[in-house]
Design a protein around this motif. Sequence first.
Motif: not given
Length: 730
Positions: A416-418, A445-449, A458-462, A486-489
């Motif tokens: 999902d673009g994570c 399946a998601h990432t945050c910085a 944050c990006w990936g699965n929402g 679902l955002s890869s951006t």
Amino acid sequence: MPALALLGCRVMPVRASIGSFSAVVLALGFAACTSKKGGEEAPAPTPQAPAEAAPAPTAPPVEAPPAAAEGTPGPSRPATIAVGGRHVCAIAGRGEVACWGAGRHGQLAPGVAENRATPVLVPGIDDAVSVIVGGDASCALRRGGQISCWGGIRLGGRADSVWTSAALGDVVELVSHRYGIEPLCGRRRDGSVACMSRLGSATPEVREIPGIKDAVALAGAAAMCALRANGHLECWKPFGLQAMLPTTVDERAEALAASGDDLCYAREGGELRCRTFTDQWKETIPVQGPLWKAKIPAEVWASAADFDSRGGVECLRDLAGVVSCRGNNRYGQLGNGTPGFSATPREFFEKMAGISVGGAQTCARTPEGTVRCQEQLLVAEEDPEVEGVQVLAAGDSHACAIVGGGQLRCWGLNSDGCLGVEGDPEGLVRVPGLSNAARIAVGDAHTCASLMDQRLFCWGNGDYAQLGNGRYSRDIAEDGEDSTILSSTPLQVTGISGQIRALALGATFTCATTEVGVYCWGQLPDPAATEQDPIIGQPRLVLAGGVGVIDAEGESLCVLDEGGAVRCWGSAAAGYDDVSDGGDEDEREDKHDDDYVPFARGGPLFQVGGIDVEVSDLAVGNEHACVVSTKGEVHCWGSNDEGQLGDGTTRERTMLTKVVGLANIVEIDAGSDHTCARDFDGRVQCWGSRTAPAAASVGKNLQPVRDLEAHVVAATPPVVVHLAPPSPAK
């Protein structure tokens, strides 16, 4: 080449392809010279290559169903082995049942609440004719048609005893679907079929399958099917609005059997069709011999008297009655005496500067700024060459690091673009549009910085609003699309007061700490919810005040507050005996009112009581948690089925238990079912899931199950089969 005569069998050499294997096997005129009665099969001759290649017959022979009045099991597999992925059961000796693997819920035997890497005999059963496993439960069909079950059965089934019922009638063949133990469906001696649920109850529910009075075979996988004497194949779903209502799949079926996760049947003329987890039957290369061997790898085909597979585990009973297994040994499913986990700490790395653990992955950061992992987070075929690592965040299937200049590098599976880009990239990915990163965290399946300027992305699965933008899957029509879910951006998260100090990501939620307190969003486990856990679309303050440490995994979160108290929610809180939300009894009851607003009162973040050590660090897994004392000792609680508490056992603990053999610990982190700690000298030790010395390499060779008495599948007279005539020459 003329047919050979062998004990009255017609035998023709044929080349058959099974799965990804190709082997020369023998087409046996009456199902490999075997027959079945009472669930047993005669030994088959070992296939041999012919001196010269021969063309395959137009239609291979298939097994014909025996007459329903005989009460025989028909052309299904002998069912003396049942593989459930997490645990395995098999008939031993002359009818005893033994089980091994995961045993937390008593599925190995009553009174055994831990994993075992060698077989455990089920007390009181010595007349089993077939076995079935599903989820965390096990069942056996006994001579006379009674059914006995143990483990995770519902409605009053005692965990310390075997539940036995004759409610299903005079059953000669018993099956279940591949997702759980209920419902159990049985073919009776008179040809009728019925299914039973409410296992463990004094009054189990029995439902007749309408319109089937002449069944000669029964099989189950994702669905359940019965073969009738008139050649009709009837199938039904175990759940839903159409549950237990059969539909006719074919009117020219001749054989039916389950083969691993597949459900297969043969038509007149030898055509073979199989299905796995979909509703679509697909034509399959015909198999010679018993239909239950349709999906057996060619190298073990000939020696199999019974075979079953699921969840990366394959077990075979050979013609001498010995059981051997191969594949995943995470819970000790191979039965070779060596579990796939270590219940005490063992060294993984030395001279490390930091650790990061997530899911089943264990990674560490060296003082030189490189990354080492226990199991490769594969990028193409090599480890990612990432250097200059300042901050490392490892999850089960992807990882990210902050390198020089605050740049972000991610690698692994791009679910999902994570990883911060679209597609299926290879190698290290530079997350575009972000620089000067200060903190990084990964979830399933998601990432945050967070950045130096305190902005958070944050990006990936929402799907559950874990990206913090107020959007989640419940907002979309079934045929709609929304790139903000679902955002890869990277998407900016707003609504957080104060400077971000730490991030923690669970499977479906995200949390950040500031000097103001703990902010969380997404779907958070809430014990006060009456139906489903609430979804919080944007950051909400769930705990006021400063927080020293925060960690999350799966559906659990724990924090160490500024007063030194440990507060948790989710499974980590549920697994502890002494937790309190700090409110009085009336206030706690108010949380169940109809107008209850989740987390409006600053919780639930339950305080863990009875911790008599001063805590300096903590870590949380799916269903367990650990703390480090200021003296450098480690104490854990919660689920322990894979030794993740490190006390040398697999017993669940609802209070603190000390990890053996650790001292001078300065850092701790946990994955879903394992834990790692780093000491003052940089040595990293881990315990729990996949931490045994041989756990990193999945077993590739069949290994005999230790201490399991052989059970020979007896021979019976052959059944009649149909041989399709050859096609006319053109």
